[in-house]
Design an enzyme around this catalytic site. Structure first.
Site, PDB file in Angstrom:
ATOM      1  CG  ASP A  17      -2.048   0.955   1.141  1.00 53.70           C
ATOM      2  OD1 ASP A  17      -2.319   1.457   0.028  1.00 53.70           O
ATOM      3  OD2 ASP A  17      -2.674   1.237   2.176  1.00 53.70           O
ATOM      4  CG  ASN A  65      -7.241  -2.339  -6.232  1.00 54.80           C
ATOM      5  OD1 ASN A  65      -6.277  -3.060  -6.009  1.00 54.80           O
ATOM      6  ND2 ASN A  65      -7.603  -1.392  -5.374  1.00 54.80           N
TER       7      ASN A  65
HETATM    8  C1  FPP Z   1      -1.736   0.292  -3.379  1.00 57.61           C
HETATM    9  O1  FPP Z   1      -1.284   1.608  -3.446  1.00 57.61           O
HETATM   10  C2  FPP Z   1      -1.237  -0.467  -4.468  1.00 57.61           C
HETATM   11  C3  FPP Z   1      -1.985  -1.024  -5.484  1.00 57.61           C
HETATM   12  C4  FPP Z   1      -3.440  -0.908  -5.590  1.00 57.61           C
HETATM   13  C5  FPP Z   1      -1.357  -1.778  -6.536  1.00 57.61           C
HETATM   14  C6  FPP Z   1      -0.147  -2.558  -6.110  1.00 57.61           C
HETATM   15  C7  FPP Z   1       0.528  -2.929  -7.320  1.00 57.61           C
HETATM   16  C8  FPP Z   1       1.847  -2.942  -7.523  1.00 57.61           C
HETATM   17  C9  FPP Z   1       2.887  -2.661  -6.521  1.00 57.61           C
HETATM   18  C10 FPP Z   1       2.346  -3.281  -8.846  1.00 57.61           C
HETATM   19  C11 FPP Z   1       1.490  -4.221  -9.638  1.00 57.61           C
HETATM   20  C12 FPP Z   1       2.042  -5.556  -9.666  1.00 57.61           C
HETATM   21  C13 FPP Z   1       2.474  -6.166 -10.771  1.00 57.61           C
HETATM   22  C14 FPP Z   1       2.962  -7.551 -10.671  1.00 57.61           C
HETATM   23  C15 FPP Z   1       2.510  -5.502 -12.061  1.00 57.61           C
HETATM   24  P1  FPP Z   1      -2.370   2.749  -3.573  1.00 57.61           P
HETATM   25  O2  FPP Z   1      -2.495   3.095  -5.013  1.00 57.61           O
HETATM   26  O3  FPP Z   1      -3.644   2.319  -2.938  1.00 57.61           O
HETATM   27  O4  FPP Z   1      -1.682   3.883  -2.758  1.00 57.61           O
HETATM   28  P2  FPP Z   1      -2.415   5.007  -1.901  1.00 57.61           P
HETATM   29  O5  FPP Z   1      -3.165   4.312  -0.798  1.00 57.61           O
HETATM   30  O6  FPP Z   1      -1.284   5.824  -1.401  1.00 57.61           O
HETATM   31  O7  FPP Z   1      -3.318   5.755  -2.827  1.00 57.61           O
END
Ligand code: FPP
Length: 245
Positions: A17, A65
């Site tokens: 996250d 998501n």
């Molecule tokens: C959460 O951060 C992260 C995600 C929803 C996606 C996680 C994905 C990756 C690290 C890469 C994808 C994986 C592959 C294998 C391609 P957020 O966007 O919710 O952050 P925030 O809470 O700060 O908004």
């Protein structure tokens, strides 16, 4: 950093996250956080292999998501597609098994094919098993397990009174794997977010303030060190020998 080699978690699950906030703090678009986030996967797999963690489960994309802005969803799908194109060779080089949990059938067909190929090409590896959760919802996973068990009961293959915790466990996406010993969440949020609800019943929880793009090998090892300070009781009154599963 010194670690006790006799007390390494077998299975570590990670809620990645904070990509968006990492980017925002730097005046960058959110998607840049995801791009840098992908780079951390390899660091963690290396570290896990080095210290003897056998299974990693990464929460890469939740069922919820899909409701993000279309441009971000598209970007994440493209990122996944590029990852599957470019990184499978590295996974092989590092002896990693690529595996998935979640509703893979929700993903674009082209990505489903690449996932199937990556699984096939890494199936013979003997190192770390990397489970990627895509379009994952733990409640849905449990619901689907119930549906499957009910179907078997209707066909007379199982009697309702014979349904045990093990039966349910064996119908989850993680069937055959030990439960996570440790669940790590980055970016300081104190939530489980519909991740592995059944499987983390007795997992140790470690929450770090670090955003996922800053979650380096060293930060991972800090989490393992913290795990080693915990006394796992599994509902009993004193320290018990670690599960042998
Ligand atoms: C959460 O951060 C992260 C995600 C929803 C996606 C996680 C994905 C990756 C690290 C890469 C994808 C994986 C592959 C294998 C391609 P957020 O966007 O919710 O952050 P925030 O809470 O700060 O908004």
């Amino acid at each position: 950093m010194t670690l006790d080699p006799t007390n390494i978690p077998k299975h570590v699950a990670l809620i990645m996250d904070g990509n968006g906030r990492w980017a925002k703090e730097r005046g960058l678009p959110r998607i840049r956080g995801h791009e840098v986030g992908v780079e951390r996967l390899e660091d963690i797999m290396h570290a896990a292999g080095d210290i003897g963690v056998k299974i990693l489960t990464f929460y890469a994309f939740s069922k919820e998501n899909w409701k993000r802005p279309e441009a971000e969803v598209t970007f994440l799908m493209n990122l996944l597609s590029a990852y599957l194109d470019k990184k499978v060779a590295d996974l092989n080089k590092n002896n990693v098994v690529f595996n998935t949990i979640g509703r893979i059938e929700d993903l674009p067909e082209m990505i489903q094919k690449k996932i199937a190929k990556a699984k096939k090409e890494t199936a013979q590896n003997t190192g770390v098993i990397a489970n990627y959760a895509f379009s994952y919802s733990s409640r849905l996973e449990i619901t689907r397990a119930c549906q499957e068990i009910a179907r078997k009961a209707l066909k007379g293959e199982i009697k309702p009174e014979d349904i045990t915790e093990e039966t349910v466990q064996n119908h989850l996406d993680t069937a055959g794997m030990p439960d996570p010993d440790l669940l790590i969440r980055t970016s300081g949020e104190l939530r489980i977010s519909n991740f592995l609800l059944w499987q983390i019943s007795y997992s140790e929880l470690y929450v770090t303030e670090k955003y996922w793009p800053d979650f380096t090998r060293e930060e991972f090892l800090k989490g393992i060190q913290e795990y080693q300070k915990r006394e796992r009781r599994f509902g009993l009154t004193e320290a018990v020998e670690r599960r042998k599963s």
